[in-house]
Design a protein around this motif. Structure first.
Motif, PDB file in Angstrom:
ATOM      1  N   SER A   1       3.233   2.878  -2.034  1.00  0.00           N
ATOM      2  CA  SER A   1       3.707   2.602  -3.387  1.00  0.00           C
ATOM      3  C   SER A   1       5.056   3.214  -3.703  1.00  0.00           C
ATOM      4  O   SER A   1       5.589   3.005  -4.777  1.00  0.00           O
ATOM      5  CB  SER A   1       2.673   3.097  -4.401  1.00  0.00           C
ATOM      6  OG  SER A   1       2.443   4.484  -4.215  1.00  0.00           O
ATOM      7  N   THR A   2       5.628   3.959  -2.778  1.00  0.00           N
ATOM      8  CA  THR A   2       6.949   4.516  -3.052  1.00  0.00           C
ATOM      9  C   THR A   2       8.062   3.562  -2.665  1.00  0.00           C
ATOM     10  O   THR A   2       9.214   3.866  -2.867  1.00  0.00           O
ATOM     11  CB  THR A   2       7.161   5.821  -2.270  1.00  0.00           C
ATOM     12  OG1 THR A   2       7.001   5.549  -0.879  1.00  0.00           O
ATOM     13  CG2 THR A   2       6.160   6.869  -2.693  1.00  0.00           C
ATOM     14  N   ASP A   3       7.726   2.432  -2.091  1.00  0.00           N
ATOM     15  CA  ASP A   3       8.768   1.625  -1.474  1.00  0.00           C
ATOM     16  C   ASP A   3       9.655   0.916  -2.458  1.00  0.00           C
ATOM     17  O   ASP A   3       9.262   0.576  -3.571  1.00  0.00           O
ATOM     18  CB  ASP A   3       8.135   0.618  -0.531  1.00  0.00           C
ATOM     19  CG  ASP A   3       7.657   1.273   0.753  1.00  0.00           C
ATOM     20  OD1 ASP A   3       8.320   2.221   1.202  1.00  0.00           O
ATOM     21  OD2 ASP A   3       6.636   0.831   1.276  1.00  0.00           O
ATOM     22  N   THR A   4      10.847   0.654  -2.016  1.00  0.00           N
ATOM     23  CA  THR A   4      11.915   0.077  -2.808  1.00  0.00           C
ATOM     24  C   THR A   4      11.926  -1.433  -2.641  1.00  0.00           C
ATOM     25  O   THR A   4      11.603  -1.949  -1.573  1.00  0.00           O
ATOM     26  CB  THR A   4      13.256   0.656  -2.322  1.00  0.00           C
ATOM     27  OG1 THR A   4      13.199   2.071  -2.415  1.00  0.00           O
ATOM     28  CG2 THR A   4      14.415   0.119  -3.140  1.00  0.00           C
TER      29      THR A   4
ATOM     30  N   ARG B   1       8.181   2.186 -11.695  1.00  0.00           N
ATOM     31  CA  ARG B   1       6.880   1.758 -11.216  1.00  0.00           C
ATOM     32  C   ARG B   1       5.906   2.878 -11.523  1.00  0.00           C
ATOM     33  O   ARG B   1       6.143   4.029 -11.162  1.00  0.00           O
ATOM     34  CB  ARG B   1       6.884   1.511  -9.724  1.00  0.00           C
ATOM     35  CG  ARG B   1       5.502   1.158  -9.167  1.00  0.00           C
ATOM     36  CD  ARG B   1       5.512   1.150  -7.676  1.00  0.00           C
ATOM     37  NE  ARG B   1       6.503   0.215  -7.177  1.00  0.00           N
ATOM     38  CZ  ARG B   1       6.940   0.231  -5.907  1.00  0.00           C
ATOM     39  NH1 ARG B   1       6.480   1.120  -5.070  1.00  0.00           N
ATOM     40  NH2 ARG B   1       7.821  -0.646  -5.505  1.00  0.00           N
TER      41      ARG B   1
ATOM     42  N   TYR C   1       7.666   6.462 -10.612  1.00  0.00           N
ATOM     43  CA  TYR C   1       8.705   6.270  -9.610  1.00  0.00           C
ATOM     44  C   TYR C   1       9.850   5.568 -10.329  1.00  0.00           C
ATOM     45  O   TYR C   1       9.634   4.561 -10.984  1.00  0.00           O
ATOM     46  CB  TYR C   1       8.228   5.404  -8.448  1.00  0.00           C
ATOM     47  CG  TYR C   1       7.056   5.946  -7.686  1.00  0.00           C
ATOM     48  CD1 TYR C   1       6.189   5.086  -7.030  1.00  0.00           C
ATOM     49  CD2 TYR C   1       6.812   7.308  -7.598  1.00  0.00           C
ATOM     50  CE1 TYR C   1       5.105   5.563  -6.318  1.00  0.00           C
ATOM     51  CE2 TYR C   1       5.730   7.793  -6.891  1.00  0.00           C
ATOM     52  CZ  TYR C   1       4.873   6.923  -6.247  1.00  0.00           C
ATOM     53  OH  TYR C   1       3.806   7.394  -5.543  1.00  0.00           O
TER      54      TYR C   1
ATOM     55  N   ASN D   1      -1.093  -2.013  -4.601  1.00  0.00           N
ATOM     56  CA  ASN D   1      -0.209  -2.397  -3.506  1.00  0.00           C
ATOM     57  C   ASN D   1       0.742  -3.501  -3.910  1.00  0.00           C
ATOM     58  O   ASN D   1       1.347  -4.130  -3.064  1.00  0.00           O
ATOM     59  CB  ASN D   1      -1.040  -2.832  -2.305  1.00  0.00           C
ATOM     60  CG  ASN D   1      -1.834  -4.094  -2.606  1.00  0.00           C
ATOM     61  OD1 ASN D   1      -1.900  -4.531  -3.743  1.00  0.00           O
ATOM     62  ND2 ASN D   1      -2.414  -4.680  -1.575  1.00  0.00           N
TER      63      ASN D   1
ATOM     64  N   GLY E   1       0.803  -1.210   0.000  1.00  0.00           N
ATOM     65  CA  GLY E   1       0.000   0.000   0.000  1.00  0.00           C
ATOM     66  C   GLY E   1       0.838   1.263   0.000  1.00  0.00           C
ATOM     67  O   GLY E   1       0.343   2.325  -0.303  1.00  0.00           O
TER      68      GLY E   1
END
Lengths: 115, 116
Positions: free
Chosen positions: A100-103, B94, B32, B100, A98
């Motif tokens: 969405s910026t995660d690496t 992305r 991103y 998610n 959730g």
């Protein structure tokens, strides 16, 4: 801190034999998990991803399957290996679904050779 | 469809010279963007990412990347290359709205060779 483990590091298997590769993540909860295959040291192909226990999405039809029996464990399997299954298999995780910026963070990989 | 292109299979540069590894992308909405590095027989290591804000992003090991929205590019740069920078570099994107899943789309990779 978070760490990701894969084993075995290398594997040589005959055609037609079964396969089980394991990936575990430490230091985090509810990660997204991914299996990639890298052929000939080049591009990455996403095979499976999982957003939770028992939730597996397949990206490409193939001879492989994946399972997530525990929150931080991701297993790649095959009942009968093909020559074309040879490659470098990478597991990755990303933080809580959730965001969405995660690496994505990758494990050390498993080199599979099918003979 | 979302995609990432790394137009050069290999980049050769002399040690001490500046280096650039190119990446262009195609994605709906604002992307991103990520750079990863892979040393032989190892997993990918995260270098840097662009999410929003300043177009120049600084990352690990002295690398930086510049986001250019009009050219849809995200080139990786370093002012002075080291022999130890020799590796395989991947650009990834992305698209926002990917939910998610956290799925990334990777380029085909560029081999950087730094000669002493």
């Amino acid at each position: 801190s978070q760490t990701i483990h894969q084993w075995p590091a290398t594997l040589v298997q005959p055609v037609g034999s079964p396969l089980s590769l394991e990936c575990t993540v430490e230091g985090t909860s509810n990660p997204n998990l991914y299996w990639y295959r890298q052929a000939a040291g080049r591009g990455l192909q996403l095979l499976f991803y999982s957003v939770g226990i028992g939730q597996i999405s397949s990206e490409v039809p193939q001879n492989l399957s994946a399972s997530r029996p525990q929150d931080r464990q991701f297993i790649l399997s095959s009942k009968k290996l093909l020559l074309s299954d040879s490659g470098f298999y990478l597991c990755a995780w990303s933080p809580l679904a959730g965001i969405s910026t995660d690496t994505q963070y990758f494990g050390p990989g498993t080199r599979l050779t099918v003979l | 469809a979302q995609s990432v292109a790394q137009p050069e299979d290999q980049v050769n540069v002399a040690e001490g010279n500046p280096l650039t590894v190119k990446c262009t992308y195609s994605v709906s909405g604002n992307p991103y963007l990520f750079w990863y590095v892979q040393y032989p027989n190892r997993g990918l290591q995260f270098l840097l990412k662009y999410i929003t804000g300043d177009n120049l992003v600084k990352g690990s090991y002295g690398f930086e990347a510049e986001f250019n929205k009009s050219q849809t590019s995200f080139h990786l740069k370093k002012p002075s290359a080291l022999v130890s920078d020799s590796a395989l570099y991947f650009c990834a994107v992305r698209g926002r709205g990917s939910g998610n899943t956290g799925k990334l789309i990777f380029g085909q990779g560029t081999t950087l060779q730094v000669k002493p």
